[in-house]
Write a protein that holds these residues in place. Structure first.
Motif, PDB file in Angstrom:
ATOM      1  N   ASN A   1       0.934  -1.345   0.263  1.00 34.23           N
ATOM      2  CA  ASN A   1      -0.242   0.044   0.184  1.00 34.23           C
ATOM      3  C   ASN A   1       0.656   1.385  -0.225  1.00 34.23           C
ATOM      4  O   ASN A   1       0.714   2.128  -0.711  1.00 34.23           O
ATOM      5  N   ARG A   2       2.122   1.367   0.842  1.00 32.24           N
ATOM      6  CA  ARG A   2       3.122   2.504   0.627  1.00 32.24           C
ATOM      7  C   ARG A   2       3.868   2.353  -0.883  1.00 32.24           C
ATOM      8  O   ARG A   2       4.030   3.751  -1.379  1.00 32.24           O
ATOM      9  N   VAL A   3       4.148   1.442  -1.142  1.00 33.42           N
ATOM     10  CA  VAL A   3       4.932   1.597  -2.207  1.00 33.42           C
ATOM     11  C   VAL A   3       4.500   1.623  -4.219  1.00 33.42           C
ATOM     12  O   VAL A   3       4.525   2.566  -4.933  1.00 33.42           O
TER      13      VAL A   3
ATOM     14  N   ALA B   1     -11.103  -6.035  -3.642  1.00 34.87           N
ATOM     15  CA  ALA B   1     -10.558  -5.517  -3.113  1.00 34.87           C
ATOM     16  C   ALA B   1     -10.395  -3.825  -2.743  1.00 34.87           C
ATOM     17  O   ALA B   1     -11.143  -3.630  -3.806  1.00 34.87           O
ATOM     18  N   ARG B   2     -10.211  -3.334  -1.159  1.00 32.52           N
ATOM     19  CA  ARG B   2     -10.282  -1.921  -1.322  1.00 32.52           C
ATOM     20  C   ARG B   2      -8.708  -1.389  -2.161  1.00 32.52           C
ATOM     21  O   ARG B   2      -9.058   0.104  -1.390  1.00 32.52           O
ATOM     22  N   ASN B   3      -7.823  -2.355  -1.948  1.00 37.77           N
ATOM     23  CA  ASN B   3      -6.218  -1.445  -2.475  1.00 37.77           C
ATOM     24  C   ASN B   3      -5.236  -2.463  -2.369  1.00 37.77           C
ATOM     25  O   ASN B   3      -5.508  -3.394  -2.481  1.00 37.77           O
ATOM     26  N   VAL B   4      -3.964  -1.769  -2.864  1.00 40.21           N
ATOM     27  CA  VAL B   4      -3.200  -2.633  -3.928  1.00 40.21           C
ATOM     28  C   VAL B   4      -3.155  -3.850  -2.802  1.00 40.21           C
ATOM     29  O   VAL B   4      -2.352  -5.376  -3.630  1.00 40.21           O
ATOM     30  N   GLY B   5      -2.327  -4.004  -1.365  1.00 42.07           N
ATOM     31  CA  GLY B   5      -2.563  -4.991  -0.601  1.00 42.07           C
ATOM     32  C   GLY B   5      -2.871  -5.776  -0.861  1.00 42.07           C
ATOM     33  O   GLY B   5      -3.297  -6.852  -0.479  1.00 42.07           O
TER      34      GLY B   5
ATOM     35  N   LEU C   1       7.683  -8.616  -8.371  1.00 39.16           N
ATOM     36  CA  LEU C   1       7.821  -8.400  -7.368  1.00 39.16           C
ATOM     37  C   LEU C   1       8.234  -7.760  -6.244  1.00 39.16           C
ATOM     38  O   LEU C   1       8.029  -6.240  -6.493  1.00 39.16           O
ATOM     39  N   LEU C   2       7.736  -7.618  -5.117  1.00 38.41           N
ATOM     40  CA  LEU C   2       7.776  -6.634  -3.398  1.00 38.41           C
ATOM     41  C   LEU C   2       8.234  -6.770  -2.156  1.00 38.41           C
ATOM     42  O   LEU C   2       7.826  -8.218  -1.835  1.00 38.41           O
ATOM     43  N   PRO C   3       9.077  -6.921  -2.252  1.00 36.92           N
ATOM     44  CA  PRO C   3       9.873  -7.638  -1.312  1.00 36.92           C
ATOM     45  C   PRO C   3       9.651  -7.372  -0.296  1.00 36.92           C
ATOM     46  O   PRO C   3       9.439  -5.858   0.452  1.00 36.92           O
TER      47      PRO C   3
END
Length: 176
Positions: free
Chosen positions: A92-94, A113-117, A147-149
């Motif tokens: 959600n930040r990135v 889904a409400r957000n990317v998270g 990819l989201l490390p």
């Protein structure tokens, strides 16, 4: 249509598939009739299964074309299941800039889904594979993985990225 003179002839002997980023009904109709499929971002399984897949598949069938490809773009984080909320917060930040787009907001409204998270496939191998299969069950033919490390420093982020990439390469064999 166009042609290019290129004496080195690099490329495939077969036509290159054309995918359209189609989110709304009109673009899904056009993609189904004239393209080879759609490439998505910010679409969860419900939005794909109830909105995207039925519309683009119907348009392709009515145009006498084969079933189109549906490529879902999703972020993925390999982590301990106890770290899933941390991974969602990072997503959600990135990646949150897309959420403010009216087109993506309408697509989010069609799903759960409400957000990317909420779109993130995160956790251990089993959790990620389960999420991949949910997308496949909704009609997705291909996954485009972001990819989201996670980690507290550069070295941890790099290690997380490589671990996630290795696991995804193995999991891809299970969903083909």
């Amino acid at each position: 249509s166009f042609s290019v003179h290129n004496p080195t002839v690099l490329g495939a002997d077969t036509p290159m598939p054309v995918l359209v980023s189609a989110l709304g009904p009109v673009m899904l109709q056009i993609a189904g009739e004239h393209a080879d499929g759609t490439s998505l971002w910010m679409a969860d399984e419900k939005a794909i299964g109830e909105h995207i897949a039925p519309k683009i598949n119907k348009a392709a069938a009515e145009a006498g074309k084969p079933a189109p490809r549906i490529v879902a773009g999703i972020p993925v984080t390999l982590c301990a299941n106890s770290e899933i909320e941390e991974a969602k917060d990072r997503a959600n930040r990135v990646l949150a800039e897309a959420e403010t787009s009216p087109n993506y907001q309408r697509l989010l409204d069609r799903g759960e889904a409400r957000n990317v998270g909420d779109l993130l496939a995160a956790g251990d191998e089993e959790s990620i594979l389960k999420r991949f299969k949910q997308f496949a069950d909704a009609g997705v033919t291909d996954l485009s993985v972001r990819l989201l490390p996670i980690g507290d420093n550069r070295d941890e982020l790099i290690a997380s990225k490589y671990r996630t990439r290795e696991v995804i390469a193995e999991l891809a064999k299970a969903v083909r």
